[in-house]
Design a protein around this motif. Structure first.
Motif, PDB file in Angstrom:
ATOM      1  N   ILE A 271       0.806  -1.230   0.000  1.00  0.00           N
ATOM      2  CA  ILE A 271       0.000   0.000   0.000  1.00  0.00           C
ATOM      3  C   ILE A 271       0.833   1.270   0.000  1.00  0.00           C
ATOM      4  CG2 ILE A 271      -1.934  -1.129   1.177  1.00  0.00           C
ATOM      5  CD1 ILE A 271      -1.029   0.228   3.775  1.00  0.00           C
ATOM      6  N   LEU A 272       2.162   1.158   0.181  1.00  0.00           N
ATOM      7  CA  LEU A 272       2.973   2.362   0.380  1.00  0.00           C
ATOM      8  C   LEU A 272       2.929   3.309  -0.807  1.00  0.00           C
ATOM      9  CD1 LEU A 272       4.837   3.974   2.166  1.00  0.00           C
ATOM     10  CD2 LEU A 272       6.769   2.623   1.313  1.00  0.00           C
ATOM     11  N   ILE A 273       3.038   2.793  -2.031  1.00  0.00           N
ATOM     12  CA  ILE A 273       3.059   3.677  -3.186  1.00  0.00           C
ATOM     13  C   ILE A 273       1.724   4.408  -3.338  1.00  0.00           C
ATOM     14  CG2 ILE A 273       2.300   1.955  -4.914  1.00  0.00           C
ATOM     15  CD1 ILE A 273       4.398   3.266  -6.818  1.00  0.00           C
ATOM     16  N   PHE A 274       0.626   3.745  -2.975  1.00  0.00           N
ATOM     17  CA  PHE A 274      -0.686   4.387  -3.074  1.00  0.00           C
ATOM     18  C   PHE A 274      -0.849   5.467  -2.002  1.00  0.00           C
ATOM     19  CE2 PHE A 274      -1.356  -0.089  -4.531  1.00  0.00           C
ATOM     20  CZ  PHE A 274      -1.364   0.220  -5.887  1.00  0.00           C
ATOM     21  N   TYR A 275      -0.243   5.243  -0.834  1.00  0.00           N
ATOM     22  CA  TYR A 275      -0.241   6.264   0.223  1.00  0.00           C
ATOM     23  C   TYR A 275       0.567   7.482  -0.224  1.00  0.00           C
ATOM     24  CZ  TYR A 275       1.218   8.494   4.628  1.00  0.00           C
ATOM     25  OH  TYR A 275       1.503   9.397   5.625  1.00  0.00           O
ATOM     26  N   MET A 276       1.679   7.240  -0.882  1.00  0.00           N
ATOM     27  CA  MET A 276       2.528   8.355  -1.314  1.00  0.00           C
ATOM     28  C   MET A 276       1.853   9.225  -2.373  1.00  0.00           C
ATOM     29  SD  MET A 276       6.517   7.128  -1.352  1.00  0.00           S
ATOM     30  CE  MET A 276       6.370   5.536  -2.158  1.00  0.00           C
ATOM     31  N   ILE A 277       1.092   8.602  -3.285  1.00  0.00           N
ATOM     32  CA  ILE A 277       0.504   9.393  -4.375  1.00  0.00           C
ATOM     33  C   ILE A 277      -0.884   9.931  -4.038  1.00  0.00           C
ATOM     34  CG2 ILE A 277       1.827   8.122  -6.118  1.00  0.00           C
ATOM     35  CD1 ILE A 277      -0.628   6.537  -6.807  1.00  0.00           C
ATOM     36  N   LEU A 278      -1.479   9.484  -2.923  1.00  0.00           N
ATOM     37  CA  LEU A 278      -2.783  10.005  -2.516  1.00  0.00           C
ATOM     38  C   LEU A 278      -2.651  11.480  -2.144  1.00  0.00           C
ATOM     39  CD1 LEU A 278      -5.758   9.030  -1.897  1.00  0.00           C
ATOM     40  CD2 LEU A 278      -5.027   8.859   0.495  1.00  0.00           C
ATOM     41  N   ALA A 279      -3.612  12.283  -2.537  1.00  0.00           N
ATOM     42  CA  ALA A 279      -3.574  13.719  -2.266  1.00  0.00           C
ATOM     43  C   ALA A 279      -3.485  13.999  -0.771  1.00  0.00           C
ATOM     44  CB  ALA A 279      -4.814  14.394  -2.850  1.00  0.00           C
ATOM     45  N   VAL A 280      -2.805  15.073  -0.417  1.00  0.00           N
ATOM     46  CA  VAL A 280      -2.632  15.436   0.993  1.00  0.00           C
ATOM     47  C   VAL A 280      -3.981  15.658   1.670  1.00  0.00           C
ATOM     48  CG1 VAL A 280      -1.679  17.155   2.579  1.00  0.00           C
ATOM     49  CG2 VAL A 280      -0.353  16.423   0.585  1.00  0.00           C
ATOM     50  N   LYS A 281      -4.910  16.275   0.961  1.00  0.00           N
ATOM     51  CA  LYS A 281      -6.233  16.551   1.532  1.00  0.00           C
ATOM     52  C   LYS A 281      -7.002  15.276   1.855  1.00  0.00           C
ATOM     53  CE  LYS A 281      -8.549  17.089  -2.970  1.00  0.00           C
ATOM     54  NZ  LYS A 281      -9.438  15.938  -2.839  1.00  0.00           N
ATOM     55  N   ASP A 282      -6.614  14.181   1.210  1.00  0.00           N
ATOM     56  CA  ASP A 282      -7.275  12.891   1.451  1.00  0.00           C
ATOM     57  C   ASP A 282      -6.495  12.010   2.420  1.00  0.00           C
ATOM     58  OD1 ASP A 282      -9.388  13.470  -0.306  1.00  0.00           O
ATOM     59  OD2 ASP A 282      -8.175  12.858  -2.035  1.00  0.00           O
TER      60      ASP A 282
END
Length: 498
Positions: A38-49
């Motif tokens: 899940i790390l790469i998806f956490y990194m690219i998820l918008a800060v607001k989310d």
């Protein structure tokens, strides 16, 4: 070994200590592969989310250099175990650091928490991974015929933990996490589950280890002598000062950023094996025949680095392909992009017994360099295969998940030709004076491959998808074909080793 030890069959016919190490490594792999899913998806998820807001190129590059550091750190972990702490203490310290790394990610601390987590997990994995495997060997005498079966059970535990994690950890983020946090994906819940998994592994290891692990594992095999301590301290200080100086220089030039740090690590990952090879080839402790074998190992090292660059892209490039280009259902069966990470350990568990039978039955099988060459070609074809949907349907829509499944299956066939063969060959070609260092070289091939990957993933975009897969896959195929032409010369340099 006394009679009682010989009769220790408490864990599926194996010594009871194997159970301790089996579950320790199973939980460690659960935590690592769960985090990695899940790390790469956490990194690219918008800060607001609730994410870090990295662009996809930076996230993929960070994932690759992260993997490179993990395998690089094993060199230090093996040394600390042999010279200072002993394997049992080294593994425990490593497990604690890994748990702290996952805890860091489970707390919403932004980029600072990410980089602290990387530091903890890289250091912890470097301490734990090479030494827990060595402890498995210590459970058996040299004449104990159960050794191979014991290692097979141990490897099954590794892959079982790695296969379960990409199901449960993404569920904790997307399923349990969304229910708990008001309908929003919360990756911190997934990282927390990874930390809990490592905690269970540490509990098992600490309490069972006192009872069932050999007492020899409490002590270093080759403790540092006082007269050597001064030079070790001096060289350690020199290395730290040099690293600080380089980082300081980058800061003074205004270039201290993620990209420059990744470049610095890439240079180190490539330089380390070169230094090792030069040292071995110029050492007076290495005999002429042994030097010939080191020369034979060099092209195989390059081939392994190329292979690992493709195989380890599952958590970066193929993860992005799963999220952006793949239909996330098959009929009525819906799944998450992170779930594809289970394909690697799943196919290893399926293919390993098949190849064990093949190698045991095939009388005139190819030599090790021939297997490497075939493995490189097959690994390249896995990328050619995943380029096909873009060629056939374009790169703007989503395609069947079977394309990803097929690509992963192909590359795992290649792994059967390279990974176990490479491990075995490394021990055979190692000069006597550099036995431990040569095993470190095998891990450095993975480190170098992923470090190079950290640079080339920058060329992957939706618009360059087909070109990227064909270029990298084609390079692997071409290198494999070239290696086929050098199989006989390499085999000759191996000087009697098959």
């Amino acid at each position: 070994m006394d009679k009682k030890a010989k009769l220790d069959t408490a864990f599926l016919g194996q010594p009871r200590g194997l159970s301790t190490l089996f579950f320790t490594e199973m939980w460690e792999r659960f935590s690592y592969y769960g985090m990695r899913a899940i790390l790469i998806f956490y990194m690219i998820l918008a800060v607001k989310d609730g994410g870090l807001g990295f662009d996809q190129t930076t996230a993929a590059s960070v994932m690759s250099i992260y993997g490179s550091l993990v395998y690089m750190s094993g060199v230090i972990g093996g040394w600390l175990s042999d010279r200072i702490w002993g394997s049992r203490k080294t593994v425990f310290i490593g497990g604690v650091l890994i748990m702290l790394g996952h805890i860091s990610l489970s707390i919403p601390g932004g980029s600072a928490a990410l980089f602290a987590s990387i530091a903890f997990i890289v250091a912890g994995t470097g301490l734990l991974k090479p030494n827990v495997s060595e402890m498995v060997g210590g459970l058996y005498s040299e004449t104990d015929r159960r050794r191979d079966a014991g290692f097979s059970l141990f490897v099954f535990g590794i892959n079982f933990g790695a296969a379960v994690a990409p199901i449960l950890v993404p569920w904790a983020s997307d399923g349990f996490g969304m229910n708990l946090f008001g309908g929003h994906i919360n990756y911190h819940a997934g990282f927390a589950l990874a930390a809990i998994g490592m905690f269970f592994g540490l509990l098992q290891y600490y309490f069972d280890g006192k009872k069932y692990l050999p007492s020899e594992s409490n002590y270093p095999k080759d403790p540092i002598e006082r007269e050597n301590m001064k030079s070790i301290i001096i060289w350690t200080v020199i290395a730290i000062v040099a690293l600080v100086a380089v980082v300081g220089l980058l800061g003074a030039m205004g270039n201290l950023n993620i990209d420059s740090i990744i470049w610095l690590i890439t240079v180190i990952a490539i330089a380390l094996p070169i230094i090792y090879f030069v040292t071995m080839l110029n050492s007076r402790k290495v005999e002429k025949v042994e030097k010939s074998r080191v020369w034979a190992y060099i092209p195989l090292f390059v081939a392994a680095a190329m292979f690992w660059g493709i195989e380890e892209s599952g958590s970066s490039i193929l993860a992005l392909f799963a999220a952006n280009r793949t239909v996330l259902h098959l009929g009525g069966w819906h799944f998450q992009a992170a779930n594809f990470q289970l394909l690697n350990p799943l196919f290893i568990m399926i293919l390993t017994p098949v190849f064990v039978v093949i190698w045991s039955k095939w009388k005139n099988q190819p030599s090790a360099p021939g297997k490497f060459a075939a493995g490189l070609v097959i690994a390249g074809l896995s990328y050619v295969f995943i380029a096909m949907p873009g060629l056939l349907y374009g790169t703007s829509g989503r395609v069947s998940p079977l394309w990803l499944v097929g690509s992963w299956f192909i590359v795992e066939i290649a792994e059967m030709l390279i990974s176990p063969i490479g491990l075995s060959l490394t021990t055979k070609l190692a000069p006597k004076a550099f036995t431990a260092q040569m095993m470190s070289m095998w891990f450095l091939s993975n480190s170098a491959g992923q470090a190079i990957n950290a640079q080339i993933v920058k060329f992957y975009t939706p618009g360059t998808e087909v070109q990227y897969f064909l270029a990298v896959g084609g390079a692997s195929v071409v290198l494999g074909i070239i290696l086929f032409f050098f199989v006989k010369p390499i085999h000759k340099l191996m000087a009697g080793i098959n």
